[in-house]
Each structure stands twice: as C-alpha cells, then as structure tokens.
Write an enzyme that holds these catalytic residues in place. Structure first.
Site, PDB file in Angstrom:
ATOM      1  N   TRP A 235      -8.791 -12.028  -4.601  1.00  0.00           N
ATOM      2  CA  TRP A 235      -8.184 -12.081  -6.027  1.00  0.00           C
ATOM      3  C   TRP A 235      -9.024 -12.313  -7.148  1.00  0.00           C
ATOM      4  CZ3 TRP A 235      -7.018 -16.033  -9.370  1.00  0.00           C
ATOM      5  CH2 TRP A 235      -5.997 -15.867 -10.442  1.00  0.00           C
TER       6      TRP A 235
ATOM      7  N   THR B  67      -3.133  -7.420  -1.867  1.00  0.00           N
ATOM      8  CA  THR B  67      -4.345  -7.887  -2.586  1.00  0.00           C
ATOM      9  C   THR B  67      -5.327  -7.982  -1.704  1.00  0.00           C
ATOM     10  OG1 THR B  67      -2.852  -9.379  -4.022  1.00  0.00           O
ATOM     11  CG2 THR B  67      -5.278  -9.918  -4.044  1.00  0.00           C
TER      12      THR B  67
ATOM     13  N   ALA C 124      10.499  -3.811   4.197  1.00  0.00           N
ATOM     14  CA  ALA C 124      10.602  -4.330   5.575  1.00  0.00           C
ATOM     15  C   ALA C 124      11.509  -4.937   6.075  1.00  0.00           C
ATOM     16  CB  ALA C 124       8.940  -4.722   5.753  1.00  0.00           C
TER      17      ALA C 124
ATOM     18  N   LYS D 272      -0.692  -9.824   0.869  1.00  0.00           N
ATOM     19  CA  LYS D 272      -1.075  -8.948   1.710  1.00  0.00           C
ATOM     20  C   LYS D 272      -1.642  -7.693   0.827  1.00  0.00           C
ATOM     21  CE  LYS D 272       2.757  -7.804   3.540  1.00  0.00           C
ATOM     22  NZ  LYS D 272       3.527  -8.846   2.847  1.00  0.00           N
TER      23      LYS D 272
ATOM     24  N   LYS E 197       9.710 -10.566  -7.547  1.00  0.00           N
ATOM     25  CA  LYS E 197       8.210 -10.395  -7.040  1.00  0.00           C
ATOM     26  C   LYS E 197       7.209  -9.784  -8.198  1.00  0.00           C
ATOM     27  CE  LYS E 197       5.501  -8.630  -3.410  1.00  0.00           C
ATOM     28  NZ  LYS E 197       4.670  -7.743  -4.134  1.00  0.00           N
TER      29      LYS E 197
ATOM     30  N   PHE F 211       5.935  -7.508   4.291  1.00  0.00           N
ATOM     31  CA  PHE F 211       6.650  -8.709   4.881  1.00  0.00           C
ATOM     32  C   PHE F 211       5.835  -9.333   6.200  1.00  0.00           C
ATOM     33  CE2 PHE F 211      10.609  -7.316   2.605  1.00  0.00           C
ATOM     34  CZ  PHE F 211      10.219  -8.167   1.473  1.00  0.00           C
TER      35      PHE F 211
ATOM     36  N   PHE G 241      -6.787 -19.689  -2.733  1.00  0.00           N
ATOM     37  CA  PHE G 241      -6.198 -20.127  -4.195  1.00  0.00           C
ATOM     38  C   PHE G 241      -7.364 -21.321  -4.540  1.00  0.00           C
ATOM     39  CE2 PHE G 241      -2.260 -17.887  -5.019  1.00  0.00           C
ATOM     40  CZ  PHE G 241      -2.144 -17.085  -3.935  1.00  0.00           C
TER      41      PHE G 241
ATOM     42  N   ARG H 210       2.087   1.300   0.224  1.00  0.00           N
ATOM     43  CA  ARG H 210       3.600   1.767  -0.184  1.00  0.00           C
ATOM     44  C   ARG H 210       3.648   1.841  -1.661  1.00  0.00           C
ATOM     45  NH1 ARG H 210       7.232  -2.586   2.146  1.00  0.00           N
ATOM     46  NH2 ARG H 210       5.441  -3.389   1.690  1.00  0.00           N
TER      47      ARG H 210
HETATM   48  P1  ADP Z   1       2.198  -9.439  -0.728  1.00  0.00           P
HETATM   49  O1  ADP Z   1       1.768  -7.921  -0.562  1.00  0.00           O
HETATM   50  O2  ADP Z   1       2.083 -10.467   0.216  1.00  0.00           O
HETATM   51  O3  ADP Z   1       3.645  -9.316  -1.492  1.00  0.00           O
HETATM   52  P2  ADP Z   1       0.505  -9.575  -3.090  1.00  0.00           P
HETATM   53  O4  ADP Z   1      -0.718  -8.863  -2.651  1.00  0.00           O
HETATM   54  O5  ADP Z   1       1.410  -8.513  -3.964  1.00  0.00           O
HETATM   55  O6  ADP Z   1       1.537 -10.255  -1.994  1.00  0.00           O
HETATM   56  O7  ADP Z   1       0.590 -10.642  -4.131  1.00  0.00           O
HETATM   57  C1  ADP Z   1       1.597 -11.219  -4.816  1.00  0.00           C
HETATM   58  C2  ADP Z   1       1.227 -11.986  -6.021  1.00  0.00           C
HETATM   59  O8  ADP Z   1       0.240 -13.136  -5.822  1.00  0.00           O
HETATM   60  C3  ADP Z   1       0.393 -10.988  -7.030  1.00  0.00           C
HETATM   61  O9  ADP Z   1       0.860 -11.319  -8.329  1.00  0.00           O
HETATM   62  C4  ADP Z   1      -1.163 -11.450  -6.887  1.00  0.00           C
HETATM   63  O10 ADP Z   1      -1.841 -11.400  -8.137  1.00  0.00           O
HETATM   64  C5  ADP Z   1      -0.991 -13.131  -6.818  1.00  0.00           C
HETATM   65  N1  ADP Z   1      -2.327 -13.312  -5.816  1.00  0.00           N
HETATM   66  C6  ADP Z   1      -2.523 -12.846  -4.713  1.00  0.00           C
HETATM   67  N2  ADP Z   1      -3.448 -13.578  -4.123  1.00  0.00           N
HETATM   68  C7  ADP Z   1      -3.777 -14.734  -4.884  1.00  0.00           C
HETATM   69  C8  ADP Z   1      -4.853 -15.693  -5.280  1.00  0.00           C
HETATM   70  N3  ADP Z   1      -5.612 -15.840  -4.073  1.00  0.00           N
HETATM   71  N4  ADP Z   1      -4.881 -16.380  -6.341  1.00  0.00           N
HETATM   72  C9  ADP Z   1      -3.822 -16.374  -7.183  1.00  0.00           C
HETATM   73  N5  ADP Z   1      -2.915 -15.145  -7.330  1.00  0.00           N
HETATM   74  C10 ADP Z   1      -2.955 -14.534  -5.953  1.00  0.00           C
END
Ligand code: ADP
Length: 558
Positions: A411, A75, A275, A73, A107, A303, A383, A96
């Site tokens: 990403w 990202t 959340a 989210k 995480k 979340f 991905f 946040r």
């Molecule tokens: P959320 O906000 O849903 O908790 P994040 O945006 O913090 O998730 O992402 C969680 C992790 O997943 C981060 O370390 C990010 O680098 C990795 N990530 C997010 N999108 C991708 C993607 N498309 N490919 C590889 N890794 C990703």
C-alpha cells in the site's frame, strides 16, 4: 507522512496507452477492442492464439476471515504482481470486476489501494466496460420472458408460486428484496410475488465466469432452471427459447478486459461474483489468459479462504482444469487483534495477547489450505500503527506453525513492498509441486458434501437442514441434479453462520435454510440461515461523500 487518497494517487500515475500494456503480453493493436485510451477487451482470435503458449505458474491470493478493519487482498494481489515484474518474472494480475453495490455502500471500490491499484480506478469502479450492466440485462430478459409467457397463456404451465428466477440490479437496494409485480390493468401482466438480487449473485454472472467460450456459454444458459411447472417439472431457459438472445446480450461481456496497475503491470479484470452469496472468483477465461501470458500469474478469491478459496478450488478448478501452484494468505495485525476480541476503536493500542488469540483464525485457514495440497505463504499487509513487538510475535507464531511469513508494504510502496513475498513464492513453488486434492467427491450426497465443508473447513460439527431445505434436497435427488459441487452462501465474517462469532470457534452447527440448483453454472447453492442475496445500504452510505466537479474530477471514491 503525506497521505494521499487512492484517487489522488491514481490520478497522478503515469498511465500508458492500453496498446503498450497489450504488447507486454503478446497482444497486437488488432487484438484489442478499445474502450477509450486505457481499457480494452481482448479478441477471441488473440485468446485462441495465446492459448498455445505454455502455462506459467498461478498464485491464489486469499485471506483470513474479514473484519471491519480490512485485510487488503486486492491491494496485495496487485502489489504482488508488480513485485514479480520487478524481480524479473513476467506477471499479470487477474481480478474481479467491482460491483456498484459495495462502491456506494460501505466497502468502496475493489481496485486495490495506495501504490497498488489498478487504473483507471474511477472507470473500473463505476461502469467499466459495461459487463455488469450486460449481465443485469441478460438476467432481466429472462424475467421479462417468464412473465410474458405466463401472461400469454402459460403454455409451459409454469407454477407462479414456484419461479426460482429473480430479477437483478447492481445496487444495494433492500426495498427490492420482496416485491409484487404485474399490478395494474389486465394487460399489465399477471400479479405475483417476485424478488431482486444484486447482479453479482445472478446465475448469469456465474455462468459467464465458468464458461470457456461463447458456445459453452450458450449451452450453460440453455440449462439454467428458472421455475417449476405445476406438476413439479423443471422449466429451462431453453424451454423459453431465449438462450440465443441471452448469449447474444453477453457477446462483449464474455471477452476479458485489459487494464494496468500503477506500475504498468497488465491486469485482466473480468467477472465479479461475490464470494459470500456466489462462487467468488473471476472468469476462467481471464485466469487462463493470465496463466498463458505470465511466468507468475496472480489471482484473487473473494472474502476469507473458507469461502473464496474453497469455492475457487472445489468449483472453479474442478470444472476448468486450472490448478494454483501456491496460496498467499493475507492478514493484518489489526484484523488478527479483532479476531482476538479487540474493539475496532481500540486497535491502535499494542495488544500481544489479543494477537495471539486472533492468530487461531489464521491457523485454521493455513491448515485448510494445506488440506487442499497448496503451499502457503502468509502475507502481512502492514499498517503504519503495527508495532515491532506485534510483528515479532506474529513471526514467532508463524514459525511455530511452520508457515513462511512475509511483511508487505504494498500500500505504501507498491511492488517494492512485496518483493520479499514474490521471492518466497518463487522459492516455494520451485521447491514444492502442489497436488490439489478436492475436498469432496461430487458423487457424494448433498448432505455428505456439506458436512465435509462444515467439518473440515469451518471447523464445525455438522450442517443442519431445515424441513424446507430437506425437501429441496429430495427434489434435486429425484431430478438427478445432486451430483454437483456445492456453493455455500454464508456470512464472510465468521467460520459459523453468525457474523458475530469471530476467531476460531468450534462445536457449532451450520443451519441451512435453502438449497437451490444453479444448473447452468453447474453447482448447488446452499444458503445458510442469515444470508441476504440483496444487500442493503448502511445508515450513511459511501455515496454521501462522493462528488464530481464541473470539470469531471471525482472525489470520495475509494
Ligand atoms: P480486500 O480485497 O481484502 O477487500 P482491499 O485490497 O480492497 O481489501 O483494501 C480495502 C481498503 O483498505 C482499500 O481502500 C485500501 O486502500 C485499504 N488498505 C489496504 N491495505 C492498506 C494498508 N496497508 N494501509 C492502509 N490502507 C490499506
């Protein structure tokens, strides 16, 4: 393909001095209170001035029920804001602040990933501008004053067995969930059982996020209930006469923080309640500022949409007047397959059947957001291992549901990877004006409000209250404190209160163990049976893989 770690990408970024970022949203050098070269707080004069700007649009980024596969989210929020700027729409992202608990637990940080990050990521993920420390200190000043009051003769007649205020620390530390303090000599205080929560679950955090300004903050702090007397009357922070001191400790923490994304998009990062155990969104001050300085502001609720988005709408929007114009529901093919029953180790294999089954989780979240009156676009965070057949299937399922879908490569490509999503949002927002309907009337009974959330959002039968919870409801009714929104503290992994029940279950009840009032924040916290307000660390904490070298270079932060 060369895979760089998040910190490697962040370190290689062309970071701009924070004044340059401020200029993009109408901030002069004098408006900024600098915390080094790349972070600044924004002054009240500037906030008040920018408040005269006209409102831009607001996009709320939320997600399907999280899985260990990760959704992305933050990202997507960061990538989307970068994308808006790329298509010529001025955009600010409001996020946040990361809590240190998850950073050292499982995480990791909360600054996005790949080419969609906010920077300087190591600062934001660690102590940032000290806001969370200030919140811990303010919270613990209240604890110190409660215990001192009792020690000094207890003029308020506080019932030591009915102190609802907990100490906090911003760490996952299971050993502090239940403690005895005041041990030792007579002058070491009065012994009593006490508890620690993680700072981001503190009512001080909620109050900071829901306040309009310092005056409002102090008023809300005064109203916080910390204990009950031996005759059952509430004891407020104002009874301890420390609302001024507590507000004073938060004088800087209440000002929003300005940083930037990897593509130099302004990012306002402020406030960070979880959340699952708290209300899950950044501060009203930050979101309003993003709206006032953007054509399209982007913000995120924590979340899944059953928790973050529901609380964003029913708590934050209700009290602030903020209204999102559209929602983005983030999902990944991996996570949908997990909701369809695939084991984490088998996610690399194509599995259309599981994808279709897991889609039911997404369907329920889309339907829920529509109930609130929000136009929705599904963002698939792509991905590398997602197959063409899986993508095609997902597009078909979304088409059948009548919801627009956009494939995002934020990403891997940064803002460029969400240009399609940004364009679809612009089109949707221009076409359909959102009319937010809140889920319940605050004047309904606590049970009715809860049952509406359980039935209409979780898809369950009803909320079942334990005897203790029923007693707590009765007490709140007697005190006239029941006409407030509800903040459900529940596992984020399931629509139910059992984290193992994934997908889109039906015919379940939600068991409510505790009902407590956050009178300062202005909501009622309802804890389900299996929720922890102080998380623990896993067997191998992320902390074990982190390091800093002699020159100050960091590894293992993600
Ligand atoms: P959320 O906000 O849903 O908790 P994040 O945006 O913090 O998730 O992402 C969680 C992790 O997943 C981060 O370390 C990010 O680098 C990795 N990530 C997010 N999108 C991708 C993607 N498309 N490919 C590889 N890794 C990703």
């Amino acid at each position: 393909m060369d895979y760089k770690t998040d910190i490697e990408i962040a370190d290689a970024a062309k970071i701009e001095p924070i004044e340059k970022i401020g200029e993009k949203i109408g901030l002069k050098n004098d408006d900024l209170e600098h915390y080094g070269k790349y972070k600044a707080k924004i002054s009240w004069e500037a906030i008040n001035r920018l408040n005269n700007n006209k409102d831009g649009k607001l996009v709320l980024v939320t997600a399907i029920s999280p899985t260990p596969a990760g959704e992305g989210k933050s990202t997507v929020s960061i990538g989307l804001s970068q994308a808006f700027n790329r298509i010529g729409k001025k955009s600010v992202v409001a996020l946040r602040e990361p809590s240190l608990g998850p950073v050292f637990g499982v995480k990791g940080g909360a600054t996005g990933g790949g080419y969609s990050q906010v920077i300087p990521m190591e600062d934001i993920n660690l102590h940032f501008t000290g806001d969370i420390h200030a919140i811990s200190t303010a919270n613990n000043l209240v604890s110190a004053c409660i215990d001192n009051h009792i020690y000094q003769g207890n003029a308020l007649d506080i019932d030591v067995n009915n102190i609802t205020w907990n100490r906090v620390v911003d760490m996952n530390d299971r050993s502090l969930r239940n403690i005895v303090n005041g041990l030792g000599k007579k002058t070491d205080g009065v012994p009593r059982q006490d508890h620690f929560m993680i700072t981001v679950a503190s009512e001080i955090m909620a109050v900071l996020c829901l306040s309009k300004d310092l005056k409002d903050l102090k008023e809300k702090i005064s109203k916080i209930i910390v204990a009950y007397t031996r005759t059952g009357k509430p004891v407020y922070i104002s009874d301890l006469k420390i609302q001024g001191a507590v507000a004073m400790l938060l004088k800087d923490a209440i000002k929003p923080n300005l940083v930037q994304t990897l593509e130099n998009t302004p990012a306002i990062i402020h406030g960070g309640p979880f959340a699952n155990i708290a209300h899950g969104c950044n501060s009203i001050i930050a979101t309003k500022l993003a709206i006032k300085t953007s054509d399209y502001a982007v913000t995120e609720a924590g979340f899944g949409a059953d928790l973050g988005a529901e609380k964003f709408l029913d708590i934050k929007c209700r009290t602030s007047g903020i209204r999102p114009d559209a929602a983005v529901l983030v999902a990944t093919i991996k996570a949908l397959k997990m909701h369809g029953g695939v084991n984490k180790n088998d996610l690399k294999e194509e599995n259309i059947e599981a994808l279709e089954k897991g889609f039911e989780n997404l369907r329920r979240h889309v339907e829920n957001l529509r109930k609130f009156g929000l136009p929705v676009v599904v963002a698939i965070n792509q991905f590398a291992q997602d197959t063409d057949a899986e993508i095609e299937k997902l597009e078909k399922l979304c088409k059948d549901l009548g919801v627009e879908i956009s494939l995002c490569q934020v990403w891997a490509k940064g803002g460029e990877g969400a240009e399609d999503l940004a364009k679809k949002l612009v089109k949707n927002i221009e076409k359909q004006k959102s009319e937010i309907n809140f889920l319940y009337d605050v004047n309904d009974s606590i049970e009715d409000k809860l049952n509406k959330i359980v039935k209409d959002i979780y898809g369950g039968r009803r909320a079942v209250l334990t005897a203790a919870a029923k007693k707590q409801v009765k007490k709140l009714v007697e005190l006239g404190l029941d006409k407030l929104p509800i903040c459900v503290a529940k596992t984020q992994f399931s629509f139910t209160d059992n984290k193992n029940v994934i997908g889109a279950p039906r015919d379940f009840d939600i068991e409510i163990k505790t009902v407590r009032i956050s009178n300062g924040a202005g909501f009622i916290v309802v804890e389900t049976s299996n929720i922890m307000i102080m998380p623990g660390l896993p067997k191998v904490p992320a902390a074990e893989n982190m390091d800093i070298d002699d020159k100050g270079n960091i590894v293992g932060l993600f």
